[in-house]
Enzyme design. Sequence first.
Site, PDB file in Angstrom:
ATOM      1  N   ARG A  34      -0.017   3.423  14.655  1.00 34.91           N
ATOM      2  CA  ARG A  34       0.387   1.938  15.144  1.00 34.91           C
ATOM      3  C   ARG A  34       1.721   1.889  15.325  1.00 34.91           C
ATOM      4  NH1 ARG A  34      -3.306  -0.473  10.563  1.00 34.91           N
ATOM      5  NH2 ARG A  34      -2.090   1.270   9.460  1.00 34.91           N
ATOM      6  N   SER A  64      -7.523  -2.348   8.419  1.00 35.42           N
ATOM      7  CA  SER A  64      -8.929  -2.853   7.207  1.00 35.42           C
ATOM      8  C   SER A  64      -8.266  -3.855   6.422  1.00 35.42           C
ATOM      9  CB  SER A  64      -9.477  -1.552   6.768  1.00 35.42           C
ATOM     10  OG  SER A  64      -9.979  -0.601   7.694  1.00 35.42           O
ATOM     11  N   LYS A 104      -9.097   0.833  -5.632  1.00 32.27           N
ATOM     12  CA  LYS A 104      -9.519  -0.485  -6.527  1.00 32.27           C
ATOM     13  C   LYS A 104      -9.506  -1.830  -5.470  1.00 32.27           C
ATOM     14  CE  LYS A 104      -4.885  -1.787  -8.648  1.00 32.27           C
ATOM     15  NZ  LYS A 104      -4.173  -1.415  -7.366  1.00 32.27           N
ATOM     16  N   HIS A 149     -10.098   1.855  14.796  1.00 32.41           N
ATOM     17  CA  HIS A 149     -10.382   3.263  14.330  1.00 32.41           C
ATOM     18  C   HIS A 149     -11.483   3.850  15.180  1.00 32.41           C
ATOM     19  CE1 HIS A 149     -10.193   1.642   9.951  1.00 32.41           C
ATOM     20  NE2 HIS A 149      -9.099   2.590   9.907  1.00 32.41           N
TER      21      HIS A 149
END
Length: 162
Positions: free
Chosen positions: A89, A127, A40, A16
């Site tokens: 990516r 992430s 969630k 990032h």
Amino acid sequence: MKALCPGSFDPVTLGHLDIIERTARMFDTVVVGVGANTSKNAIFTPQERLEMVQESVAEWPNVQVQLLSGLLVDFAAAEGVDVVVKGLRFAADFDYELQMSQMNHQLNPDVETILLPTAAKWGFISSTLVREIAILDGDISSFVTPMVARRTRERVAERRAD
Ligand code: PNS
């Protein structure tokens, strides 16, 4: 011109930061939009994610960080954003980003998106994988800044203690 780099940043990775830094070299101003709609699976609150991004971009004077709630196109219009910049990516990113950029353009034809190829050395980082590796006690120090690595390890330990 003003660019918007939107994302969930749960947590912000070196991939990032590479995209944000390169965007900051091409545009006068960059707004990093931290998605406030927590999924969630998120391990950090929107405010925590914002703080970690803010600390990570502190040395780049033309980069500011804000929470992004509601529709991206509405945020972009309210902030006077010219271009949305997203990292690319691999092919799966392209399929996802193409659909989102076309939908955003349909919702507001003034919002243009530029897809910027990720630096090859960060192409495998996400992430999601960083969270998973941290939860399984792996070493995440090559994928995030030292501050983010520490906070992620702390968060995983706190959750385990609950
Ligand atoms: O690539 P990411 O991290 O999953 O990006 C998340 C983000 C914040 C860019 C995306 O969820 C988003 O655009 N949210 C705003 C809500 C919205 O406008 N949704 C419709 C997109 S077509």
